[in-house]
Design a protein around this motif. Structure first.
Motif, PDB file in Angstrom:
ATOM      1  N   GLY A  63       6.131  -2.156  -6.787  1.00  0.00           N
ATOM      2  CA  GLY A  63       7.107  -2.245  -5.697  1.00  0.00           C
ATOM      3  C   GLY A  63       8.387  -1.488  -5.986  1.00  0.00           C
ATOM      4  O   GLY A  63       9.473  -1.969  -5.667  1.00  0.00           O
ATOM      5  N   HIS A  64       8.269  -0.321  -6.576  1.00  0.00           N
ATOM      6  CA  HIS A  64       9.452   0.493  -6.839  1.00  0.00           C
ATOM      7  C   HIS A  64      10.206   0.749  -5.543  1.00  0.00           C
ATOM      8  O   HIS A  64       9.605   1.052  -4.522  1.00  0.00           O
ATOM      9  N   GLY A  65      11.512   0.650  -5.608  1.00  0.00           N
ATOM     10  CA  GLY A  65      12.355   0.863  -4.439  1.00  0.00           C
ATOM     11  C   GLY A  65      12.728   2.319  -4.242  1.00  0.00           C
ATOM     12  O   GLY A  65      12.235   3.214  -4.937  1.00  0.00           O
ATOM     13  N   SER A  66      13.623   2.544  -3.305  1.00  0.00           N
ATOM     14  CA  SER A  66      14.020   3.906  -2.950  1.00  0.00           C
ATOM     15  C   SER A  66      14.728   4.613  -4.105  1.00  0.00           C
ATOM     16  O   SER A  66      14.587   5.826  -4.268  1.00  0.00           O
ATOM     17  N   ALA A  67      15.446   3.874  -4.920  1.00  0.00           N
ATOM     18  CA  ALA A  67      16.146   4.492  -6.055  1.00  0.00           C
ATOM     19  C   ALA A  67      15.142   5.083  -7.043  1.00  0.00           C
ATOM     20  O   ALA A  67      15.322   6.203  -7.533  1.00  0.00           O
ATOM     21  N   ALA A  68      14.076   4.348  -7.321  1.00  0.00           N
ATOM     22  CA  ALA A  68      13.044   4.846  -8.251  1.00  0.00           C
ATOM     23  C   ALA A  68      12.330   6.052  -7.651  1.00  0.00           C
ATOM     24  O   ALA A  68      12.017   7.011  -8.350  1.00  0.00           O
ATOM     25  N   ARG A  69      12.096   6.011  -6.347  1.00  0.00           N
ATOM     26  CA  ARG A  69      11.418   7.136  -5.689  1.00  0.00           C
ATOM     27  C   ARG A  69      12.289   8.383  -5.712  1.00  0.00           C
ATOM     28  O   ARG A  69      11.794   9.488  -5.914  1.00  0.00           O
ATOM     29  N   LEU A  70      13.583   8.210  -5.534  1.00  0.00           N
ATOM     30  CA  LEU A  70      14.499   9.354  -5.614  1.00  0.00           C
ATOM     31  C   LEU A  70      14.573   9.895  -7.041  1.00  0.00           C
ATOM     32  O   LEU A  70      14.679  11.095  -7.260  1.00  0.00           O
ATOM     33  N   MET A  71      14.510   9.002  -8.006  1.00  0.00           N
ATOM     34  CA  MET A  71      14.573   9.403  -9.411  1.00  0.00           C
ATOM     35  C   MET A  71      13.378  10.273  -9.801  1.00  0.00           C
ATOM     36  O   MET A  71      13.485  11.140 -10.668  1.00  0.00           O
TER      37      MET A  71
END
Length: 135
Positions: A63-71
């Motif tokens: 359940g990675h959030g948007s911050a992890a996806r941007l990273m």
């Protein structure tokens, strides 16, 4: 992401599976996460377990959030060649094609059906038990 996207096969990515050279595939994109191993909040062992492999399912399940996806953009190095899959590389037809995030709703539906089936079996068993007790 870089202006030019390189295309890799699953076989090429699978060669990068150590703490000194760690690549992962997430949603058909290839990431070099070697420099992120020590900073990963889940620990380096999580990334090393996925090193050289398709980690799409694990990435989505956590359940990675948007911050992890941007990273991820920071570690992006290319795309996976869609004409290659693990069954072709290993010769193991039991692996089938790589997992796709689009299969998630079907997996959830299957889990729900198994739960309902188990519940029905329990109710049936209790019904038979109470019928025997009161007759």
């Amino acid at each position: 992401m870089g202006a030019e996207s390189k295309v890799f096969t699953h076989s090429q990515v699978s060669a990068h599976n150590t703490s000194e050279d760690c690549w992962v595939i997430i949603n058909a994109k290839v990431y070099n996460v070697t420099n992120y191993l020590t900073d990963h909040p889940g620990g380096d062992e999580v990334l090393l377990a996925a090193a050289g492999k398709d980690a799409s399912e694990e990435f989505e399940d956590v359940g990675h959030g948007s911050a992890a996806r941007l990273m991820l953009d920071e570690f992006y190095i290319g795309e996976i060649d869609p004409s290659t899959n693990l069954a072709t590389i290993t010769g193991d037809t039991t692996l089938g094609p790589t997992k796709d995030v689009k299969d998630k709703p079907l997996q959830s539906t299957n889990k729900l059906l198994y739960f309902v089936l188990a519940l029905a079996i329990i109710v049936l068993g209790l019904g038979i038990h109470f019928f025997d007790v009161f007759t």
